[in-house]
Design a protein around this motif. Structure first.
Motif, PDB file in Angstrom:
ATOM      1  N   PRO A 154       0.835  -1.199   0.000  1.00 13.75           N
ATOM      2  CA  PRO A 154       0.000   0.000   0.000  1.00 13.75           C
ATOM      3  C   PRO A 154       0.872   1.251   0.000  1.00 13.75           C
ATOM      4  N   GLU A 155       0.239   2.360  -0.326  1.00 14.49           N
ATOM      5  CA  GLU A 155       0.937   3.646  -0.288  1.00 14.49           C
ATOM      6  C   GLU A 155       0.853   4.198   1.126  1.00 14.49           C
ATOM      7  N   SER A 187      -3.604   1.669  -3.509  1.00  8.44           N
ATOM      8  CA  SER A 187      -3.915   2.919  -2.816  1.00  8.44           C
ATOM      9  C   SER A 187      -5.394   3.250  -2.983  1.00  8.44           C
ATOM     10  N   ASN A 226       0.133   3.892  -5.725  1.00 15.56           N
ATOM     11  CA  ASN A 226       1.450   3.755  -5.088  1.00 15.56           C
ATOM     12  C   ASN A 226       2.590   3.663  -6.104  1.00 15.56           C
ATOM     13  N   SER A 260      -5.313   1.719  -8.242  1.00 15.40           N
ATOM     14  CA  SER A 260      -5.837   2.958  -7.644  1.00 15.40           C
ATOM     15  C   SER A 260      -7.272   2.757  -7.174  1.00 15.40           C
TER      16      SER A 260
END
Length: 169
Positions: free
Chosen positions: A72-73, A106, A112, A138
């Motif tokens: 994950p971001e 993300s 990310n 996304s």
């Protein structure tokens, strides 16, 4: 040499979208008769010492020849717990000359991308070979249903194509 796969869900947040995406990748590999272990960083004890850490590495990080990182971001990069996992491992035995596939997750619009670039740099430093086809996912929170399944066919096709490339990589 037989290839062994490990999917790493790169966050320790319980019930994350990251683990849901990681499970989908595992299912895709299983449909191709490829066994893949799945490790969520929810289960990782970064404070483990000595023998506990060695036993853990021998079971999880040293046997695989191919790693799928689903990250994950976090603040424009990767989670600290993922970096800690990488840093605490026996670099030569766990990472050198092995292969990696990267997936960014993300809730925002970039999937990310920056985090995957950062992770690529780290893995290259560790002498890993990174599949060029990195998939940013996304708005993951809008793509997954309440059961953790995807219905977005273009994304599913992109994931399957990425898996096929990684098998041949």
């Amino acid at each position: 040499m037989e290839e062994k796969y490990l999917i790493i869900a790169g966050t320790d947040r319980p019930g994350s979208n990251t683990i849901k995406i990681a499970r989908l990748y595992r299912q895709m590999l299983e449909k191709k008769a490829i066994e893949a272990k799945l490790f969520s960083l929810e289960e990782y004890n970064p404070l483990g010492k000595g023998e506990e850490r060695q036993v853990w590495q021998e079971e999880w990080l040293i046997p695989p020849t191919k790693f799928i990182f689903v990250s994950p971001e976090y603040n424009g990069s990767i989670p600290g717990i993922l970096k800690l996992l990488i840093d605490q491992a026996d670099i030569r035995r766990a990472w050198w000359h092995k292969k990696a596939m990267l997936v960014g997750v993300s809730t925002g619009r970039a999937g990310n991308l920056r985090g995957m670039d950062h992770l690529t740099g780290i893995l290259h430093y560790l002498k890993m070979h990174v599949l060029p086809n990195k998939l940013p996912i996304s708005t993951v929170d809008k793509l997954l249903d309440e059961h953790g399944q995807l219905s977005d066919m273009p994304l599913i096709h992109s994931m399957e194509a990425q898996v096929d490339e990684f098998i041949q990589f």
